[in-house]
Scaffold this motif. Structure first.
Motif, PDB file in Angstrom:
ATOM      1  N   LEU A  34      11.350  13.316 -14.887  1.00 52.88           N
ATOM      2  CA  LEU A  34      11.186  12.179 -14.163  1.00 52.88           C
ATOM      3  C   LEU A  34      12.292  11.726 -13.060  1.00 52.88           C
ATOM      4  CD1 LEU A  34      11.110   9.715 -17.465  1.00 52.88           C
ATOM      5  CD2 LEU A  34       9.207  10.303 -15.868  1.00 52.88           C
ATOM      6  N   LEU A  35      13.613  12.387 -12.975  1.00 52.35           N
ATOM      7  CA  LEU A  35      14.489  12.126 -11.972  1.00 52.35           C
ATOM      8  C   LEU A  35      14.542  12.960 -10.778  1.00 52.35           C
ATOM      9  CD1 LEU A  35      17.639  11.337 -14.066  1.00 52.35           C
ATOM     10  CD2 LEU A  35      15.948   9.583 -12.959  1.00 52.35           C
ATOM     11  N   GLU A  36      13.576  13.989 -11.095  1.00 50.29           N
ATOM     12  CA  GLU A  36      13.741  15.090  -9.909  1.00 50.29           C
ATOM     13  C   GLU A  36      13.172  14.455  -8.555  1.00 50.29           C
ATOM     14  OE1 GLU A  36      11.467  19.391  -9.433  1.00 50.29           O
ATOM     15  OE2 GLU A  36      10.539  17.777 -10.412  1.00 50.29           O
ATOM     16  N   TYR A  37      12.331  13.893  -8.760  1.00 51.03           N
ATOM     17  CA  TYR A  37      11.580  13.355  -7.494  1.00 51.03           C
ATOM     18  C   TYR A  37      12.673  12.401  -6.534  1.00 51.03           C
ATOM     19  CZ  TYR A  37       7.279  12.792  -4.728  1.00 51.03           C
ATOM     20  OH  TYR A  37       6.296  12.786  -3.987  1.00 51.03           O
ATOM     21  N   PHE A  38      13.614  11.719  -7.274  1.00 46.28           N
ATOM     22  CA  PHE A  38      14.328  11.038  -6.367  1.00 46.28           C
ATOM     23  C   PHE A  38      15.898  11.654  -6.042  1.00 46.28           C
ATOM     24  CE2 PHE A  38      12.139   8.676  -9.709  1.00 46.28           C
ATOM     25  CZ  PHE A  38      11.366   7.681  -8.896  1.00 46.28           C
TER      26      PHE A  38
ATOM     27  N   PHE B  22       0.920  -1.264   0.074  1.00 46.63           N
ATOM     28  CA  PHE B  22       0.029  -0.051  -0.098  1.00 46.63           C
ATOM     29  C   PHE B  22       0.919   1.266  -0.050  1.00 46.63           C
ATOM     30  CE2 PHE B  22      -2.421   3.445   1.790  1.00 46.63           C
ATOM     31  CZ  PHE B  22      -3.587   3.381   1.276  1.00 46.63           C
ATOM     32  N   ALA B  23       2.045   0.957   0.898  1.00 47.01           N
ATOM     33  CA  ALA B  23       2.811   2.464   0.876  1.00 47.01           C
ATOM     34  C   ALA B  23       3.635   2.706  -0.518  1.00 47.01           C
ATOM     35  CB  ALA B  23       3.860   2.095   2.005  1.00 47.01           C
ATOM     36  N   LEU B  24       3.816   1.603  -0.939  1.00 46.51           N
ATOM     37  CA  LEU B  24       4.541   1.834  -2.406  1.00 46.51           C
ATOM     38  C   LEU B  24       3.519   2.237  -3.418  1.00 46.51           C
ATOM     39  CD1 LEU B  24       6.826  -1.434  -2.860  1.00 46.51           C
ATOM     40  CD2 LEU B  24       7.381   0.925  -2.483  1.00 46.51           C
ATOM     41  N   LEU B  25       2.409   1.879  -3.294  1.00 45.41           N
ATOM     42  CA  LEU B  25       1.484   2.234  -4.226  1.00 45.41           C
ATOM     43  C   LEU B  25       1.199   3.695  -4.072  1.00 45.41           C
ATOM     44  CD1 LEU B  25      -0.341   1.081  -6.677  1.00 45.41           C
ATOM     45  CD2 LEU B  25      -2.246   0.826  -5.046  1.00 45.41           C
ATOM     46  N   PHE B  26       1.067   4.157  -2.715  1.00 41.94           N
ATOM     47  CA  PHE B  26       0.495   5.496  -2.463  1.00 41.94           C
ATOM     48  C   PHE B  26       1.743   6.496  -2.943  1.00 41.94           C
ATOM     49  CE2 PHE B  26       0.684   9.055   0.474  1.00 41.94           C
ATOM     50  CZ  PHE B  26      -0.559   9.424   0.376  1.00 41.94           C
ATOM     51  N   PHE B  27       3.166   5.976  -2.844  1.00 41.14           N
ATOM     52  CA  PHE B  27       4.110   6.757  -3.179  1.00 41.14           C
ATOM     53  C   PHE B  27       3.988   6.846  -4.713  1.00 41.14           C
ATOM     54  CE2 PHE B  27       8.477   6.701  -5.182  1.00 41.14           C
ATOM     55  CZ  PHE B  27       8.696   7.666  -4.584  1.00 41.14           C
ATOM     56  N   LEU B  28       3.620   5.974  -4.913  1.00 41.17           N
ATOM     57  CA  LEU B  28       3.662   6.024  -6.830  1.00 41.17           C
ATOM     58  C   LEU B  28       2.523   6.943  -7.187  1.00 41.17           C
ATOM     59  CD1 LEU B  28       4.908   4.256  -8.976  1.00 41.17           C
ATOM     60  CD2 LEU B  28       2.858   2.875  -9.202  1.00 41.17           C
ATOM     61  N   GLY B  29       1.371   7.042  -6.280  1.00 40.33           N
ATOM     62  CA  GLY B  29       0.301   7.893  -6.527  1.00 40.33           C
ATOM     63  C   GLY B  29       0.658   9.408  -6.560  1.00 40.33           C
ATOM     64  N   ALA B  30       1.470   9.518  -5.386  1.00 42.22           N
ATOM     65  CA  ALA B  30       2.060  10.922  -5.147  1.00 42.22           C
ATOM     66  C   ALA B  30       3.171  11.391  -6.221  1.00 42.22           C
ATOM     67  CB  ALA B  30       2.856  10.881  -3.668  1.00 42.22           C
ATOM     68  N   TYR B  31       4.009  10.538  -6.570  1.00 41.70           N
ATOM     69  CA  TYR B  31       4.860  10.823  -7.403  1.00 41.70           C
ATOM     70  C   TYR B  31       4.087  10.919  -8.979  1.00 41.70           C
ATOM     71  CZ  TYR B  31       8.858   9.597 -10.926  1.00 41.70           C
ATOM     72  OH  TYR B  31       9.806   9.630 -11.667  1.00 41.70           O
ATOM     73  N   GLY B  32       3.188  10.302  -9.168  1.00 42.64           N
ATOM     74  CA  GLY B  32       2.390  10.149 -10.478  1.00 42.64           C
ATOM     75  C   GLY B  32       1.682  11.716 -10.541  1.00 42.64           C
ATOM     76  N   TYR B  33       1.112  12.283  -9.485  1.00 44.92           N
ATOM     77  CA  TYR B  33       0.367  13.551  -9.430  1.00 44.92           C
ATOM     78  C   TYR B  33       1.296  14.619  -9.848  1.00 44.92           C
ATOM     79  CZ  TYR B  33      -2.586  17.227  -8.236  1.00 44.92           C
ATOM     80  OH  TYR B  33      -3.420  18.315  -8.182  1.00 44.92           O
ATOM     81  N   ASP B  34       2.754  14.562  -8.995  1.00 41.32           N
ATOM     82  CA  ASP B  34       3.769  15.370  -9.638  1.00 41.32           C
ATOM     83  C   ASP B  34       4.065  15.198 -10.781  1.00 41.32           C
ATOM     84  OD1 ASP B  34       3.790  16.394  -6.941  1.00 41.32           O
ATOM     85  OD2 ASP B  34       5.944  16.424  -6.943  1.00 41.32           O
ATOM     86  N   LEU B  35       4.199  13.949 -11.223  1.00 41.16           N
ATOM     87  CA  LEU B  35       4.584  13.843 -12.791  1.00 41.16           C
ATOM     88  C   LEU B  35       3.415  14.493 -13.915  1.00 41.16           C
ATOM     89  CD1 LEU B  35       6.192  10.541 -13.065  1.00 41.16           C
ATOM     90  CD2 LEU B  35       7.150  12.728 -13.108  1.00 41.16           C
ATOM     91  N   VAL B  36       2.314  14.259 -13.454  1.00 37.08           N
ATOM     92  CA  VAL B  36       1.435  14.686 -14.439  1.00 37.08           C
ATOM     93  C   VAL B  36       1.164  16.302 -14.344  1.00 37.08           C
ATOM     94  CG1 VAL B  36      -1.375  14.821 -14.736  1.00 37.08           C
ATOM     95  CG2 VAL B  36      -0.306  12.844 -14.198  1.00 37.08           C
ATOM     96  N   PHE B  37       1.351  16.977 -12.949  1.00 37.55           N
ATOM     97  CA  PHE B  37       1.584  18.267 -12.844  1.00 37.55           C
ATOM     98  C   PHE B  37       2.415  19.083 -13.742  1.00 37.55           C
ATOM     99  CE2 PHE B  37       2.540  21.761 -10.371  1.00 37.55           C
ATOM    100  CZ  PHE B  37       1.543  22.490 -10.529  1.00 37.55           C
ATOM    101  N   THR B  38       3.650  18.340 -13.603  1.00 35.23           N
ATOM    102  CA  THR B  38       4.890  18.842 -14.305  1.00 35.23           C
ATOM    103  C   THR B  38       4.781  18.950 -15.747  1.00 35.23           C
ATOM    104  OG1 THR B  38       6.149  18.331 -12.427  1.00 35.23           O
ATOM    105  CG2 THR B  38       7.428  19.059 -14.188  1.00 35.23           C
ATOM    106  N   ALA B  39       4.185  17.508 -16.261  1.00 39.22           N
ATOM    107  CA  ALA B  39       4.006  17.474 -17.749  1.00 39.22           C
ATOM    108  C   ALA B  39       2.950  18.348 -18.357  1.00 39.22           C
ATOM    109  CB  ALA B  39       3.538  15.913 -17.925  1.00 39.22           C
ATOM    110  N   CYS B  40       2.122  18.736 -17.507  1.00 40.67           N
ATOM    111  CA  CYS B  40       1.035  19.712 -18.085  1.00 40.67           C
ATOM    112  C   CYS B  40       1.808  21.135 -18.188  1.00 40.67           C
ATOM    113  CB  CYS B  40       0.020  19.888 -17.051  1.00 40.67           C
ATOM    114  SG  CYS B  40      -1.178  18.512 -17.044  1.00 40.67           S
ATOM    115  N   ILE B  41       2.657  21.314 -17.160  1.00 40.80           N
ATOM    116  CA  ILE B  41       3.311  22.608 -17.354  1.00 40.80           C
ATOM    117  C   ILE B  41       4.265  22.879 -18.405  1.00 40.80           C
ATOM    118  CG2 ILE B  41       5.192  24.072 -16.249  1.00 40.80           C
ATOM    119  CD1 ILE B  41       2.766  24.088 -14.803  1.00 40.80           C
ATOM    120  N   LEU B  42       5.063  21.382 -18.649  1.00 45.46           N
ATOM    121  CA  LEU B  42       5.954  21.352 -20.258  1.00 45.46           C
ATOM    122  C   LEU B  42       5.217  21.765 -21.346  1.00 45.46           C
ATOM    123  CD1 LEU B  42       8.494  18.414 -19.141  1.00 45.46           C
ATOM    124  CD2 LEU B  42       8.746  21.075 -19.260  1.00 45.46           C
TER     125      LEU B  42
END
Lengths: 479, 362
Positions: A434-438, A390-410
């Motif tokens: 993609l790498l910014e989050y790590f 669950f924690a991993l999936l949640f992390f993926l969700g949070a990361y995914g949101y950030d990615l979608v957000f940044t992709a929209c800006i690009l």
């Protein structure tokens, strides 16, 4: 009956994670609103601008005079080129005011040699306290170039004396190492012509690292190939194209970048210019300007223009970047504390009810909550209080949101402004996104927490920004 | 707690959104590259045809004309708006005729009648660049959108009929500062043509201005600024009368206008304005007298060196300096003045270097 301590800890952790989850949802909702606001603003702007006779302004007798204030401290290496680039800007009634803030190097001598300075005796009303002025000069070869030589007092002090000697209705504040696009002022002045209620206008600051620079102008913008600069490009795009543009619509803009902004000079003088006792003087100034606007029922709007561009060099050393981010957060904390009465105060309209709460709950508290979340996740995993999948999936969700957000800006950048032309640059941007989050994001959280600690301890030193210089930052043009 | 399935769905939706946005990001890049390759050559060819044949005074051969007609409208507009600002006189006229023949002006007229403000704006911009639009654009002076009204003002510079000039004068009192700016700019560009209508407007204001709303008074101030810039001798009479206006800003601007025009009657009124209650008016009067180098006012000016307002003292000091020996005499005397503000300003002004050329004081 006793409850095992691990159960209590687990319960606390679960509650904490819940609170953080709620915060996460709230913050992301705000980001989504800002993104929509930025999209709307961009659309509106795109409808106004095509075919606009911007060059018409160049021959106008009514366009306001602009004074560019350039504080310089130990800038002997770059000052000549910077001033020449400013003198080449497209604006018909332009005055350049360089303030030599007690440099210990040969800044003044370089200016003297390159611009043929003639001493002047000024008559000016001293309305803001500053360090002593040692001399005032006007260039014989460029009569619109004014040089002020003064005792060292810091950037704010240098700007304050420049404000008093400048003669323009509007003042543009730039850093000595900022490159301004030739038509940037023509775009930046537009909101002032459109509305009397506008106090200040900010342009977009972009990262020059990796770009090709010639004669003080960016001739070919390119995405940086170094990670640290690349992450900052993505960050700047997100901050300016979404954060600040989105606030145009909601009326909560509270920052004009110290590297590039245009202000009404009289309004700046009326609030006694820049504060000397803070490291976040640009944000603090906008707070004071807007507060005064609301209190006197005068102009209080702060606007962002998406296509007026200044280029700045982003730090490429972790040490320098950490100092910069720490200083920014220290400045933010200090400003929020100084103006705490604005929080949720209806007297200050959108600033008090929307802008300030955002900066407090999202920008100021953000790093703390994020750090707590990270610590909580690690502790939860160690204590077995968290379900790992669950924690991993949640992390993926949070990361995914950030990615979608940044992709929209690009996508925004691509469709509306379109600065990066090559497919290779797009791929680099994608990689940095993609790498910014790590690692990088977690480091910025840490630096911002350090900034808060600095504020708590009352330290307000600036630190030293070591720059590579545009010549070295610029790559060779592609064949 | 959030269910695992819900979270899975959220992540899935995010994945789709990410794929779509990145797909669009790259697709747009590819499309732009294709567009540039496809149309750059067309644009270059079209430009060459227009410049070498179309503007050469001869009619376009039918094949070339048909080829131009077949270009996408967006490209035609881009081409003409790119060429138009570099042309004037007969060449510009030829370009306008060509645009008319291609139907671009008809399209602009249709856009000017659109219900959407941005389309009306585009229409007005096309007419501004290409010329024409005499039957369509004047209506836009009363448009709902400020941007459109301002664009109409820009168009007016090339079409200075009495009706258009009157519309511009009305725009000086517009609620939107952009329209006031555009109207003022257009009037400056029109120059002496606007003197008579402006005199008429100032005269009307003097007679019934006290009945006007504040917004219209602001319009008069803008009109006075235009008059100051034009400095036409015909403004002398309205300037004299407006020096007695009840509005301080109007008095100050009228004083500045008199400073640009001169005349015996004018300097008498200006000397009287040195005693005005409002510092801005005294400042303007002192500046005007300095500009006119009216030496008999030296004594009156010297008294004002003791004024409480810094701006007044500064202008008075500079005015005395520009009067030459009599003014300098008063400045030297003021060095011993009991009022330290007067002595200080006199010292400042006397210390100034030569004012010629780039050595002018700040």
């Amino acid at each position: 009956m006793t409850v095992p301590w691990s159960d209590i800890a687990a319960l606390i952790l679960v509650r904490l994670e819940w609170a953080i989850l709620m915060y996460f949802v709230l913050v992301n909702s705000v980001y989504a609103v800002l993104l929509l606001g930025a999209g709307w603003e961009m659309l509106w702007y795109a409808r106004q601008v095509p075919g606009e006779g911007r060059w018409h302004l160049l021959s106008s007798r009514v366009a306001p005079r602009i004074s560019i204030l350039v504080p310089a401290y130990n800038e002997a290496v770059t000052i000549g080129e910077s001033v020449r680039a400013l003198l080449a800007l497209c604006y018909h009634d332009l005055e350049i005011v360089v303030v030599n803030d007690g440099s210990q190097d040969t800044t003044l001598a370089v200016l003297q040699e390159q611009f043929d300075l003639v001493p002047l005796h000024p008559i000016y009303q001293r309305r803001i306290d500053t360090e002593l002025m040692r001399g005032l000069y006007r260039s014989h070869s460029h009569p619109n170039l004014l040089i002020i030589d003064k005792e060292h007092g810091g950037k704010a002090d240098a700007l304050n004396i420049g404000l008093q000697l400048a003669t323009g209705e509007l003042v543009c504040v730039v850093d000595a190492d900022t490159l301004i696009e030739t038509d940037a002022l023509l775009r930046l002045v537009r909101p002032f012509l459109m509305r009397r209620s506008v106090l200040a206008v900010g342009g977009i600051v972009r990262v020059v690292n990796g770009a090709v620079v010639r004669g003080g102008q960016v001739v070919l913008p390119r995405a940086p190939r170094r990670a640290l600069a690349g992450f900052q490009v993505v960050e700047y795009l997100r901050g300016f194209l979404c954060g600040r543009l989105g606030w145009n619509l909601l009326g909560g803009n509270l920052i004009i970048s110290g590297a590039f902004g245009l202000f009404r000079r009289q309004a700046l003088i009326a609030v006694q210019g820049y504060a000397r006792d803070t490291v976040g003087e640009d944000m603090e100034l906008v707070f004071r300007l807007r507060r005064r606007g609301y209190e006197t029922q005068g102009p209080h709007q702060v606007i962002y223009v998406p296509d007026s561009v200044a280029w700045t060099e982003a730090p490429e050393l972790l040490r320098v970047l950490s100092r910069q981010r720490s200083r920014w957060h220290c400045g933010l904390s200090d400003t929020l504390w100084r103006h705490r009465r604005v929080l949720l105060n209806p007297r200050y309209g959108a600033m008090g009810l929307v802008g300030y709460p955002y900066f407090f709950f999202v920008e100021f508290l953000g790093p703390m909550v994020e750090a707590m979340g990270l610590v909580g996740v690690v502790a939860g995993l160690l204590l077995g209080a968290l379900d790992v999948p669950f924690a991993l999936l949640f992390f993926l969700g949070a990361y995914g949101y950030d990615l979608v957000f940044t992709a929209c800006i690009l996508l925004f950048e691509e469709v509306s402004l379109h600065r990066y032309e090559g497919m290779r640059d797009r791929l680099w941007l994608l990689l940095w996104m993609l790498l910014e989050y790590f690692g990088y994001r977690q480091l910025t959280v840490l630096w911002r927490l350090c900034g808060f600690c600095k504020f708590w301890r009352g330290r307000t030193d600036w630190g030293v920004m070591k720059r590579r210089g545009f010549a070295t930052a610029a790559s060779t043009p592609p064949r | 707690m959030i269910s695992f399935t819900l979270l899975q769905h959220i992540v899935l939706v995010q994945g789709i959104l990410l794929a779509v946005s990145l797909g669009l990001f790259f697709a747009h890049g590819l499309w732009l590259a294709w567009y540039k390759r496809r149309y750059q050559l067309l644009l270059e060819r079209a430009q060459a045809i227009i410049v070498t044949v179309g503007l050469g005074g001869t009619a376009l051969p039918p094949t070339e004309y048909e080829w131009l007609c077949a270009l996408p409208v967006r490209l035609q507009i881009r081409l003409f708006t790119h060429l138009a600002p570099s042309l004037s006189g007969a060449k510009k006229q030829q370009l306008t005729e060509l645009a008319r023949a291609l139907g671009l002006l008809a399209r602009a007229a249709t856009r000017c009648r659109s219900q959407w403000w941005w389309r009306r704006l585009q229409g007005a911009r096309l007419f501004t660049l290409l010329g024409g639009g005499e039957h369509v654009v004047p209506v836009l002076f009363l448009d709902r959108a400020a941007l459109v009204r301002a664009q109409a003002a820009e168009w007016a510079v090339e079409h200075p009929t009495p009706a258009v000039i009157n519309a511009l004068l009305l725009l000086l009192g517009d609620a939107e500062s952009l329209c006031r700016f555009a109207a003022q700019d257009a009037l400056f560009r029109l120059g002496p043509l606007v003197a008579e209508p402006l005199i008429h407007l100032l005269g009307v204001y003097h007679r019934v201005g006290h009945l006007w709303p504040r917004r219209m008074t602001a319009g008069i101030e803008t009109a006075l600024e235009v008059a100051v810039g034009l400095a036409d001798a015909r403004f002398f009479s309205p300037a004299l009368t407006l020096c007695h206006s009840a509005t301080p800003d109007v008095r100050a601007l009228a004083a500045t206008l008199l400073g640009a025009l001169g005349g015996r009657e004018g300097v008498e009124v200006l000397t009287a304005l040195l005693d005005d209650d409002v510092p801005e008016v005294r400042t303007a009067a002192a500046r005007a007298l300095g500009k006119l180098r009216y030496r008999p006012a030296a004594a009156a000016l010297a008294t004002l060196l003791r004024d409480r307002a810094w701006d007044v003292r500064r202008e008075v000091g500079l005015a005395l300096r520009s009067l030459g020996p009599p003014g300098l005499l008063f400045l030297h005397r003021s060095l011993q003045d009991a009022d330290r503000f007067a002595a200080d300003m006199a010292r400042h002004v006397l210390d100034l270097p030569d004012m010629a050329g780039p050595k002018a004081p700040v």
